[in-house]
Design an enzyme around this catalytic site. Structure first.
Site, PDB file in Angstrom:
ATOM      1  N   GLY A   1      47.168  33.500  -4.573  1.00  0.00           N
ATOM      2  CA  GLY A   1      47.230  32.447  -5.430  1.00  0.00           C
ATOM      3  C   GLY A   1      48.640  31.759  -5.640  1.00  0.00           C
TER       4      GLY A   1
ATOM      5  N   GLU B   1      61.352  12.309  14.904  1.00  0.00           N
ATOM      6  CA  GLU B   1      62.316  12.459  16.099  1.00  0.00           C
ATOM      7  C   GLU B   1      61.238  12.998  17.135  1.00  0.00           C
ATOM      8  OE1 GLU B   1      65.940  14.492  15.825  1.00  0.00           O
ATOM      9  OE2 GLU B   1      66.080  14.107  13.657  1.00  0.00           O
TER      10      GLU B   1
HETATM   11  N1  COS Z   1      67.413   9.892  28.513  1.00  0.00           N
HETATM   12  C1  COS Z   1      67.825   8.856  29.213  1.00  0.00           C
HETATM   13  N2  COS Z   1      66.792   7.963  29.590  1.00  0.00           N
HETATM   14  C2  COS Z   1      65.732   8.204  29.566  1.00  0.00           C
HETATM   15  C3  COS Z   1      65.229   8.861  28.640  1.00  0.00           C
HETATM   16  C4  COS Z   1      66.378  10.124  28.246  1.00  0.00           C
HETATM   17  N3  COS Z   1      65.611  11.192  27.485  1.00  0.00           N
HETATM   18  N4  COS Z   1      63.992   9.032  28.477  1.00  0.00           N
HETATM   19  C5  COS Z   1      63.561   7.733  29.210  1.00  0.00           C
HETATM   20  N5  COS Z   1      64.663   7.170  29.540  1.00  0.00           N
HETATM   21  C6  COS Z   1      64.653   5.889  30.188  1.00  0.00           C
HETATM   22  C7  COS Z   1      63.807   6.144  31.631  1.00  0.00           C
HETATM   23  O1  COS Z   1      64.161   6.664  32.701  1.00  0.00           O
HETATM   24  C8  COS Z   1      63.385   4.722  31.749  1.00  0.00           C
HETATM   25  O2  COS Z   1      64.668   4.066  32.436  1.00  0.00           O
HETATM   26  P1  COS Z   1      64.368   2.933  33.658  1.00  0.00           P
HETATM   27  O3  COS Z   1      63.855   1.600  32.762  1.00  0.00           O
HETATM   28  O4  COS Z   1      65.747   2.860  34.165  1.00  0.00           O
HETATM   29  O5  COS Z   1      63.390   3.518  34.688  1.00  0.00           O
HETATM   30  C9  COS Z   1      63.672   3.893  30.392  1.00  0.00           C
HETATM   31  O6  COS Z   1      64.228   4.851  29.534  1.00  0.00           O
HETATM   32  C10 COS Z   1      62.049   4.062  29.710  1.00  0.00           C
HETATM   33  O7  COS Z   1      61.603   5.258  29.667  1.00  0.00           O
HETATM   34  P2  COS Z   1      59.912   5.384  29.716  1.00  0.00           P
HETATM   35  O8  COS Z   1      59.330   4.274  30.537  1.00  0.00           O
HETATM   36  O9  COS Z   1      59.654   6.752  29.805  1.00  0.00           O
HETATM   37  O10 COS Z   1      59.523   4.932  28.203  1.00  0.00           O
HETATM   38  P3  COS Z   1      58.404   4.512  27.378  1.00  0.00           P
HETATM   39  O11 COS Z   1      58.230   3.502  26.827  1.00  0.00           O
HETATM   40  O12 COS Z   1      57.123   5.181  28.206  1.00  0.00           O
HETATM   41  O13 COS Z   1      58.603   5.890  26.220  1.00  0.00           O
HETATM   42  C11 COS Z   1      58.791   8.017  25.169  1.00  0.00           C
HETATM   43  C12 COS Z   1      58.618   7.137  26.216  1.00  0.00           C
HETATM   44  C13 COS Z   1      57.301   7.822  24.579  1.00  0.00           C
HETATM   45  C14 COS Z   1      58.945   9.452  25.425  1.00  0.00           C
HETATM   46  C15 COS Z   1      59.752   7.493  24.089  1.00  0.00           C
HETATM   47  O14 COS Z   1      59.259   6.049  23.456  1.00  0.00           O
HETATM   48  C16 COS Z   1      59.832   8.078  22.951  1.00  0.00           C
HETATM   49  O15 COS Z   1      60.703   9.272  22.922  1.00  0.00           O
HETATM   50  N6  COS Z   1      59.214   7.945  21.645  1.00  0.00           N
HETATM   51  C17 COS Z   1      59.448   8.843  20.547  1.00  0.00           C
HETATM   52  C18 COS Z   1      60.557   8.108  19.728  1.00  0.00           C
HETATM   53  C19 COS Z   1      60.951   9.049  18.685  1.00  0.00           C
HETATM   54  O16 COS Z   1      61.301  10.202  18.796  1.00  0.00           O
HETATM   55  N7  COS Z   1      60.756   8.281  17.543  1.00  0.00           N
HETATM   56  C20 COS Z   1      61.252   8.878  16.141  1.00  0.00           C
HETATM   57  C21 COS Z   1      62.279   8.220  15.840  1.00  0.00           C
HETATM   58  S1  COS Z   1      63.787   9.057  14.970  1.00  0.00           S
HETATM   59  S2  COS Z   1      62.832  10.005  13.521  1.00  0.00           S
END
Ligand code: COS
Length: 401
Positions: free
Chosen positions: A361, A384
């Site tokens: 509790g 994040e």
């Molecule tokens: N470092 C450098 N470049 C990156 C990367 C990283 N960690 N992750 C992705 N990229 C690049 C990719 O290589 C791609 O490049 P190109 O366009 O040259 O090919 C581009 O960014 C787009 O990447 P991707 O197609 O993977 O993007 P998506 O829209 O599918 O999104 C996720 C990927 C879901 C992983 C991303 O949107 C994400 O991290 N979302 C969560 C965000 C987050 O943490 N929100 C909280 C906010 S802060 S509290």
């Protein structure tokens, strides 16, 4: 809520024992020991989370700990951001007070994109003040319709006389309403998805920016929704390259994800320490709680969950700091940081829940340390990059390998 009281009997579970692992060097050990001595002396009334956050930033700044959030050239402690130092700082602070950890972390996350991509003038204008706590930082990425799907953001930046005009909303912004500046991500080309986003440094007092809509959540954590209406910023506010904002956001998150894992680890270690004290002292059925094999098994499970989280967290930080081939910016590092964040936050939730159960509790009594941790840990599985986003990152990495 006052910062947690330290339990007296940690024994072999002292939260610095893991520093003997080869991931760390003597400078890290000295940092951890200095921080533990300092933080044990700090007691901040956390009843008002905004006031407490300001107080923590002030104290962390005065004591020099915020210098680990920026590079040496701009008032920082070390030549470059050191992920292992960040991990040690966050783990230790979170063990003592999750709000102290939050105040520290936001100075790093909020200024990280300026460290990575700022012009010399932008770095000079913001980073030294972040390192002393004179300026509070914030990272404005999420929107009501774009959380995990960053590329789906709608806040629009259009070229205007002498700079840019921002219109739209951000939400779930940590330090919203408290911060002196917001690193704000906006669409500069709405047709181009992830390749049409740019970053801007927006001072809190910029006309057209309203940060008064505070959001209240289950654990102390200053948050707000930001509205940008006809909000003009100068051309010198553009941070990094035009349309380079998505990658800059990802690179910033890459640095700090391992440190979110460390915060979860600190909370799990604290819950474990509380559980061990409880197991040793609680009497029932003529023996201590710890005499029951059921309790021993539970403590064993908690300890293994913590160790698994710790090793992945330290590995990710070490990879970023030390390895030329698998360090910062590489897919292997991104995956390691994702594995650390996923495992440490999920495991910490389980550990804290098990610790709470051992208190019966009293575990759910408001003000009990484990009750507080039970609320504190929940958002770390969301912010994040939610656990599902980390799974997605790991899955994509596996398919590409
Ligand atoms: N470092 C450098 N470049 C990156 C990367 C990283 N960690 N992750 C992705 N990229 C690049 C990719 O290589 C791609 O490049 P190109 O366009 O040259 O090919 C581009 O960014 C787009 O990447 P991707 O197609 O993977 O993007 P998506 O829209 O599918 O999104 C996720 C990927 C879901 C992983 C991303 O949107 C994400 O991290 N979302 C969560 C965000 C987050 O943490 N929100 C909280 C906010 S802060 S509290």
């Amino acid at each position: 809520m006052v910062a947690f009281e330290h339990p007296h009997a940690h024994g072999a579970l002292a939260p610095t024992a893991h520093l003997e692992l080869p991931f760390f060097d003597d400078a890290h050990r000295a940092l951890a020991n200095g921080l533990v001595s300092w933080v044990r002396q700090q007691t901040v009334d956390e009843a008002d989370d905004r006031a407490a956050c300001r107080e923590w930033v002030q104290r962390l700044g005065d004591a020099g700990w915020l210098r680990y959030c920026v590079p040496q050239a701009h008032g920082g402690a070390l030549p470059a951001l050191d992920s292992r130092a960040l991990v040690i700082l966050r783990e230790t602070l979170a063990f003592h007070s999750p709000l102290a950890d939050f105040a520290f972390a936001m100075q790093g996350l909020g200024s990280g994109a300026i460290t990575l991509a700022g012009t010399p003038a932008q770095r000079a204008a913001y980073l030294p003040d972040v390192a002393t706590g004179r300026k509070i930082a914030a990272f404005a990425l999420s929107e009501p319709e774009a959380g995990s799907d960053v590329a789906g953001m709608r806040l629009r930046a259009t070229p205007s006389e002498g700079g840019w005009r921002l219109d739209g909303q951000k939400t779930w912004i940590s330090n919203g309403g408290l911060a002196d500046f917001y690193v704000t991500f906006a669409k500069t080309n709405p047709e181009a998805g992830a390749r049409g986003i740019s970053a801007f440094v927006v001072d809190a007092d910029t006309p057209g920016l309203d940060s008064s809509a505070h959001i209240h959540v289950m654990a102390p954590h200053p948050l707000a929704t930001l509205s940008y209406r006809d909000c003009h910023v100068g051309a010198d506010s553009l941070l990094g390259s035009e349309h380079g904002g998505f990658k800059l956001a990802m690179q910033t998150l890459d640095i700090f994800r391992a440190s979110v894992a460390a915060a979860a680890l600190g909370m799990a270690r604290r819950a474990f320490a509380e559980a061990v004290t409880q197991a040793r002292s609680r009497q029932m059925f003529g023996q201590t709680l710890g005499d029951f094999q059921l309790t021993q098994a539970r403590l064993g499970e908690m300890s293994a969950l913590i160790d698994a989280a710790a090793v992945l967290t330290y590995r990710a930080a070490w990879m970023r700091d030390c390895s030329a081939t698998s360090g910062a910016g590489t897919p292997a590092y991104t995956a390691a940081a994702a594995a650390a964040k996923l495992t440490a936050t999920e495991n910490a939730q389980k550990v804290i829940d098990m610790a709470l159960q051992m208190f019966g509790g009293r575990g759910v009594q408001v003000g009990n340390v484990v009750e507080h941790l039970y609320r504190d840990i929940r958002s770390l599985r969301i912010y994040e990059g939610a656990s599902e986003v980390q799974l997605l990152i790991l899955g994509k990495h596996a398919l590409k390998a």
